[in-house]
Design a protein around this motif. Structure first.
Motif, mmCIF file in Angstrom:
data_model
loop_
_atom_site.group_PDB
_atom_site.id
_atom_site.type_symbol
_atom_site.label_atom_id
_atom_site.label_comp_id
_atom_site.label_asym_id
_atom_site.label_seq_id
_atom_site.Cartn_x
_atom_site.Cartn_y
_atom_site.Cartn_z
ATOM 1 N N LYS A 282 -12.179 -0.968 3.633
ATOM 2 C CA LYS A 282 -11.626 0.253 3.041
ATOM 3 C C LYS A 282 -10.443 0.784 3.835
ATOM 4 O O LYS A 282 -9.386 1.110 3.279
ATOM 5 C CB LYS A 282 -12.713 1.314 2.938
ATOM 6 N N ASN B 47 -7.345 -2.016 4.324
ATOM 7 C CA ASN B 47 -6.531 -2.165 3.111
ATOM 8 C C ASN B 47 -5.738 -0.903 2.815
ATOM 9 O O ASN B 47 -4.588 -0.975 2.350
ATOM 10 C CB ASN B 47 -7.422 -2.530 1.924
ATOM 11 N N HIS B 48 -6.341 0.251 3.081
ATOM 12 C CA HIS B 48 -5.618 1.504 2.857
ATOM 13 C C HIS B 48 -4.397 1.590 3.770
ATOM 14 O O HIS B 48 -3.291 1.936 3.319
ATOM 15 C CB HIS B 48 -6.561 2.682 3.130
ATOM 16 N N ARG C 169 -1.729 -1.266 2.753
ATOM 17 C CA ARG C 169 -1.142 -1.267 1.411
ATOM 18 C C ARG C 169 -0.826 0.124 0.852
ATOM 19 O O ARG C 169 -0.015 0.245 -0.066
ATOM 20 C CB ARG C 169 -2.081 -1.990 0.440
ATOM 21 N N ARG C 170 -1.451 1.184 1.407
ATOM 22 C CA ARG C 170 -1.286 2.492 0.791
ATOM 23 C C ARG C 170 -0.767 3.571 1.730
ATOM 24 O O ARG C 170 -0.349 4.635 1.270
ATOM 25 C CB ARG C 170 -2.627 2.954 0.188
ATOM 26 N N ALA C 171 -0.808 3.344 3.022
ATOM 27 C CA ALA C 171 -0.362 4.374 3.969
ATOM 28 C C ALA C 171 1.134 4.624 3.810
ATOM 29 O O ALA C 171 1.916 3.697 3.594
ATOM 30 C CB ALA C 171 -0.674 3.951 5.402
ATOM 31 N N ARG C 172 1.515 5.890 3.926
ATOM 32 C CA ARG C 172 2.911 6.273 3.750
ATOM 33 C C ARG C 172 3.361 7.164 4.908
ATOM 34 O O ARG C 172 2.561 7.914 5.463
ATOM 35 C CB ARG C 172 3.099 7.039 2.433
ATOM 36 N N VAL D 297 -9.865 8.316 3.087
ATOM 37 C CA VAL D 297 -9.755 7.330 2.008
ATOM 38 C C VAL D 297 -10.600 7.801 0.833
ATOM 39 O O VAL D 297 -11.816 7.933 0.961
ATOM 40 C CB VAL D 297 -10.227 5.937 2.475
ATOM 41 N N ASP D 298 -9.941 8.082 -0.278
ATOM 42 C CA ASP D 298 -10.638 8.559 -1.475
ATOM 43 C C ASP D 298 -11.532 9.759 -1.177
ATOM 44 O O ASP D 298 -12.672 9.840 -1.642
ATOM 45 C CB ASP D 298 -11.456 7.427 -2.105
ATOM 46 N N THR E 138 1.852 10.825 6.520
ATOM 47 C CA THR E 138 0.398 10.972 6.464
ATOM 48 C C THR E 138 -0.155 11.336 7.832
ATOM 49 O O THR E 138 0.199 10.724 8.841
ATOM 50 C CB THR E 138 -0.253 9.656 5.984
#
Length: 351
Positions: free
Chosen positions: A112, A115-116, A119-122, A79-80, A125
């Motif tokens: 962190k 939420n990743h 909302r952001r996992a694709r 994450v980031d 990955t």
């Protein structure tokens, strides 16, 4: 020379000519899920469950040894630019035909990783995996009568069990703020329609919190049932007290996702000796989170005081155990769990 010796010699020669990138690094790029390397998984799908929860479908690498229904797995996610580890229950059955596993994640405020993932996992990955672990599981002999007491995301290990074993007599009492907040609601009601589950669904926004003293109104024979409970610390504290009071604690199994936090102390200045960073910390934030916020690479595991993956030497000062309030002072060979310890005044840790 044996074939094994020839292979070993050839591998060493490859390492010499490919340094500083090793042959295993090339293999990781070509076949990241191969056997023999670090255990990884590939996210293949993300299915929303509620507005703030999603099921993540993962294809584990060839080193995956499987799981027992109710167990959890540690997931390492970048994450980031920082690799963070969290533990999530496996919500897929043990015999899923395609060999995939699922975890179901609820995004929490300021979380962190959660939420990743939600909302952001694709798909595509790669994530790091540990082998499944945990003893919140069913016994080898299937119980005649089962009760699940769950709230919020505490339903996830229970759902893994329900998908894995068909019981003769199973009741679930589940709490969530509103109907649309119930994770797996459609799946649960399908089980009810198939007469494989009796469900008591409580909505705390309108029904209020479950009063364990009134459990007998919903499940009159609760004391006769083998019970698995998972949810917030307050619920589990009440459940454990109730079962003990009625003399049947051996029939209760609990899973705590987070330690019960005791708000104590003034905090203090925390020095991370190896990285020469000093930050102010309050008396309620785990040192693990303090270090991560400061950009310090902190070892971690379950993040709830179970696996000891975060153990670090305390070289000066004192910390407070957030579960018990106990103070630990620095000294030769003193180790602390940073995920359940907060500053109890100025302290130094060896990171």
């Amino acid at each position: 020379m044996t074939s094994a010796a020839l292979r070993s010699r050839a591998w060493k020669l490859l390492e010499m000519v490919t340094t500083p990138v090793l042959p295993s690094d090339y293999l990781d790029m070509v076949s990241p899920l191969r056997a023999g390397g670090d255990l990884r998984g590939r996210i293949e799908a993300v299915h929303p469950e509620t507005g703030d929860a999603a099921t993540i479908v993962i294809r584990p690498g060839r080193g995956w040894r499987g799981h027992t229904a109710g167990q959890y797995v540690r997931i390492g996610v970048d994450v980031d630019g920082v690799r963070l580890w969290r533990a999530y229950s496996v919500t897929s059955p043990t015999n899923r035909p395609d060999g995939r596993i699922t975890i179901t994640v609820k995004a929490i405020p300021d979380g962190k990783v959660s939420n990743h993932l939600v909302r952001r996992a694709r798909p595509g990955t790669l994530v790091q995996l540990d082998q499944a672990t945990g003893d919140f599981v069913l016994p080898q002999a299937k119980p005649a009568k089962v009760l699940y007491l769950t709230a919020g995301s505490g339903i996830t290990p229970a759902m893994g069990m329900l998908r894995d074993v068909e019981f003769d007599d199973v009741v679930m009492v589940h709490s969530a703020p509103k109907p649309h907040d119930v994770i797996f609601r459609n799946d649960l009601h399908d089980l009810v329609a198939d007469e494989k589950l009796r469900l008591i669904e409580l909505h705390t926004d309108t029904d209020g919190m479950l009063d364990i003293a009134r459990l007998g109104e919903f499940v009159p024979d609760w004391a006769e049932r083998e019970t698995w409970a998972c949810g917030p610390a307050g619920l589990l504290d009440a459940v454990e007290g109730h079962w003990t009071e009625h003399g049947v604690p051996e029939r209760l199994h609990t899973e705590r996702f987070r330690p019960g936090v005791v708000v104590t102390g003034e905090g203090g200045e925390v020095t991370f000796a190896a990285t020469d960073k000093t930050v102010d910390a309050d008396g309620a934030t785990p040192l693990l989170e303090v270090g991560e916020e400061a950009g310090v690479l902190m070892p971690s595991g379950c993040r709830m005081g179970v696996c000891f993956g975060c153990v670090t030497p305390l070289t000066a000062g004192a910390v407070r155990d957030l579960r018990t309030g106990e103070i630990t002072e620095a000294g030769p060979g003193v180790l602390i769990q940073t995920c359940v310890s907060a500053a109890a005044g100025p302290c130094d840790i060896e990171r």
